[in-house]
Design a protein around this motif. Sequence first.
Motif, PDB file in Angstrom:
ATOM      1  N   GLY A 225       0.830  -1.196   0.000  1.00  0.00           N
ATOM      2  CA  GLY A 225       0.000   0.000   0.000  1.00  0.00           C
ATOM      3  C   GLY A 225       0.861   1.241   0.000  1.00  0.00           C
ATOM      4  O   GLY A 225       2.097   1.164  -0.083  1.00  0.00           O
ATOM      5  N   THR A 226       0.190   2.378   0.139  1.00  0.00           N
ATOM      6  CA  THR A 226       0.936   3.631   0.156  1.00  0.00           C
ATOM      7  C   THR A 226       1.227   4.034   1.591  1.00  0.00           C
ATOM      8  O   THR A 226       0.438   3.770   2.505  1.00  0.00           O
ATOM      9  N   GLY A 227       2.379   4.687   1.778  1.00  0.00           N
ATOM     10  CA  GLY A 227       2.744   5.154   3.100  1.00  0.00           C
ATOM     11  C   GLY A 227       3.836   4.298   3.723  1.00  0.00           C
ATOM     12  O   GLY A 227       4.401   3.404   3.085  1.00  0.00           O
ATOM     13  N   LYS A 228       4.116   4.590   4.981  1.00  0.00           N
ATOM     14  CA  LYS A 228       5.212   3.935   5.699  1.00  0.00           C
ATOM     15  C   LYS A 228       4.635   3.321   6.975  1.00  0.00           C
ATOM     16  O   LYS A 228       4.056   4.025   7.804  1.00  0.00           O
ATOM     17  N   ILE A 229       4.807   2.008   7.124  1.00  0.00           N
ATOM     18  CA  ILE A 229       4.189   1.304   8.264  1.00  0.00           C
ATOM     19  C   ILE A 229       4.946   1.588   9.555  1.00  0.00           C
ATOM     20  O   ILE A 229       6.172   1.493   9.611  1.00  0.00           O
ATOM     21  N   LYS A 230       4.164   1.916  10.594  1.00  0.00           N
ATOM     22  CA  LYS A 230       4.723   2.089  11.932  1.00  0.00           C
ATOM     23  C   LYS A 230       4.532   0.831  12.765  1.00  0.00           C
ATOM     24  O   LYS A 230       5.444   0.347  13.415  1.00  0.00           O
ATOM     25  N   THR A 231       3.326   0.307  12.767  1.00  0.00           N
ATOM     26  CA  THR A 231       3.043  -0.918  13.528  1.00  0.00           C
ATOM     27  C   THR A 231       1.791  -1.569  12.976  1.00  0.00           C
ATOM     28  O   THR A 231       1.023  -0.951  12.237  1.00  0.00           O
ATOM     29  N   VAL A 232       1.607  -2.833  13.363  1.00  0.00           N
ATOM     30  CA  VAL A 232       0.428  -3.589  12.940  1.00  0.00           C
ATOM     31  C   VAL A 232      -0.197  -4.216  14.181  1.00  0.00           C
ATOM     32  O   VAL A 232       0.499  -4.793  15.012  1.00  0.00           O
ATOM     33  N   GLN A 233      -1.512  -4.052  14.327  1.00  0.00           N
ATOM     34  CA  GLN A 233      -2.225  -4.618  15.481  1.00  0.00           C
ATOM     35  C   GLN A 233      -3.444  -5.378  14.976  1.00  0.00           C
ATOM     36  O   GLN A 233      -4.180  -4.886  14.130  1.00  0.00           O
ATOM     37  N   TYR A 234      -3.672  -6.546  15.565  1.00  0.00           N
ATOM     38  CA  TYR A 234      -4.788  -7.388  15.128  1.00  0.00           C
ATOM     39  C   TYR A 234      -6.014  -7.138  15.997  1.00  0.00           C
ATOM     40  O   TYR A 234      -5.921  -7.074  17.218  1.00  0.00           O
ATOM     41  N   LEU A 235      -7.154  -7.029  15.348  1.00  0.00           N
ATOM     42  CA  LEU A 235      -8.431  -6.871  16.051  1.00  0.00           C
ATOM     43  C   LEU A 235      -9.323  -8.061  15.742  1.00  0.00           C
ATOM     44  O   LEU A 235      -9.521  -8.407  14.577  1.00  0.00           O
ATOM     45  N   ALA A 236      -9.862  -8.684  16.795  1.00  0.00           N
ATOM     46  CA  ALA A 236     -10.834  -9.769  16.630  1.00  0.00           C
ATOM     47  C   ALA A 236     -12.158  -9.308  17.222  1.00  0.00           C
ATOM     48  O   ALA A 236     -12.190  -8.777  18.329  1.00  0.00           O
TER      49      ALA A 236
END
Lengths: 260, 511
Positions: free
Chosen positions: B483-494
């Motif tokens: 995707g576009t942009g720069k990733i800082k962090t990833v968090q999962y939501l259930a």
Amino acid sequence: MKMLYYFIGTAAIALFTSCEKELEVYHAGAGLNFYYATPGDTLVSYSFVYGPATTTRDTVWLEVETIGRLSNTERPVVIEQLLTGTGDALPGVHYVPFDDASLRAAYTVPARQARARVPVILKRDASLQAQQVTLLARVAPTGEFPLINPGRNRVKILFSDQIEKPASWNESAYLFPFGVYGPAKHRFMIEQTGEKWDDAYFNNVLGLTKEAPYYNQNYDNAYCDYLVGVLRRALQAHNAERQARGEDVLKEADDTPVSF
Amino acid sequence: MRKRSIFIALWAALASTGCYEDQGNYTYTPISDIEIEGMDETYTLVTGVDTLNITPRLTTTYPDSDLEYRWVLAKSINNTVGGEHEYDTLGHERDLSFPVNKAPGVYTLYCYARNRANGYTTFVKSTLEIGTLYSRGHYILKETATGATDLDLLMEDGRLLTDILERTQGAPLPGAPRNLGILYSKFVVDPDTHAKVRVHCLGVITRDKEVAIYRAFDMYKAFDHHTLFFDEPNETPYRFYTTAQSCDYLASAGVYTEHNAGIMTAGTSVGKYSFPKTDAAGGSDCWAYCPNIWGAIYWDETHHRVLYANASGMAYELTSTDFPMPGSDHECLFMGAYGVNIVYGLFRDTSGPDAYYLYTFTTAYQRGAPAVTGVQAVAPASKLLSATLRATNEKTANIIYFVHDNKAYYHDVTNGTEHALEIPGLPADETITAIANRHFNYAEAPAFDYFSVATWKNGSYKLLTYLMIGGLPNGDAVLTATGTGKIKTVQYLAPGAGYSNVFFAGRSYSR
């Protein structure tokens, strides 16, 4: 043979009475007792200290409920004081006597009504600044209301011109956030917030109640936490000012420091 | 006397039996059984999009003409555990075809089968997780081309929802991203009903001190910094996170906490924060969640001390009688968790020539303060010290991943050695912007334990997610996004997590 007759006779009575299924229409006559919306209504706490300094008398309302059929006519209510032997309120000094002529019109159950509110006029006698008094009231049987439900025939009114511990102040309840009660603490809370911190405030604003489960739909734990935080900060500042003046921190009469 | 006794006995017998009436039903009907099969344990559905079709298999000796059916949907009111439920009958046909149109939440679906002739009834049930496209998946916190903060969502099926804040709020949040936290079962006031409800939320923080909490299923902005507090502080925000009992906010002013689970479900809240519960103010981005204490251990960059906070949001200073604690001469470079009981802290000691130490903080389950159980000197030549990114493996390997000079390594904590990290398919010409162990384990959601790395080049990111063996990526990436942009962090939501199991939120996922 005589015994046989006895047996047959009593057996017949037993058969007639033991299978009764229809409830009779109530015909035991009229009665009156207090109406308790909750069991806690048997106790009323009041203090003149929350109101204006100019107040000389105030009214506590008691609710009564009839037993039996409604009446097409107004029926008088008679309330009387029971003496407890300790700190009993004095009629005419601490309250307007129940049989005072000025109250006669108010002590009635209106026609076609089952419930009525009757006033208890509390008087701000100077002695109330030094002591709390007890007014234990009961409904007296009359010709109009000969029956009394003994389980609903007591209301205790505790009143003074001192700061009073609200019945909803329940430090043993898990959710109660304001800690142990003390008059100095209570006064500090009133001074800092402008609120009375009485039962009405606990029930209607904070949602904390004197009956299990000790909270209602108004309860917001975060808001109560916030108030505790406000009071804790105010107390820190207050104590700092006192100590700057060379005084001790705020304490109760028994020397316990006030804390939140 | 004897006659009198007989008389009394006869009279008593009469009195006790006079009203007896045998109301038994002696017209027996043979009862057969009805077995219902063919329903999944859990269905995950998107409201307004999916239709739930179930064709149950029935095994019974009753003729089909005698059978009647009822499909009932039950939902806990206000998502309280063990509380009241509201019910809705979906249909009376044997086969269910339900165009999902319910509000997002966790429901129980009951299928009743009843024999009209004899009243025999049986039922089976399933869990329905009804959500929206926003209700489940890997939320990507990213920096946009303009230096602002936005969210993408990588869904289970690989689809990517992009620029969610811009699409739903009209613009991204000002400032580069600082942190994204999942707030499970946070209290908010529903804007339609004005009821105080618990819903899953996303807490976003930017470097411009922007703070926002969004209701996850529809991205309704429930709070900003002005509305989040009863008494708005002027603080540096660090992160949002969920413990076993609370949705917390760590800031320089301390830990703000909201009880939201367990016994405290008795109370309700409008979701605002009050004050930190203790005077232990301070925080930083060096933070690690420790499942054992249902709380976190973190560095206070203002007062230069190590703090810890429990599940009640009570923060305290961490002290030790066995080891010197990091203080005014120290700077914290990193904190990360390993297992349920250990947190590592990497510190620079500036009291003399720079020296570096890796502290081990150990916790006992639900008991007392964490203890310092080891201080390990780290060689000045270690690449770990000058790394730009660091992250622990939190479950299966006692290692710290790090990025040095845009190359990935891992530091073996047990023996202090460092090794290059082989990441299959990692583009060598792209800048690594995030590295982490992302894991999740909850009964109502698929469990995973991934090594995750993000790269950036020419305004675009790649997210590569791998299965692991021994904490190291194994095989090709199993989940990817571009995707576009720069990733800082990833968090999962259930969507289901945190409602029915109050202990879940304290333990089973990476933060």
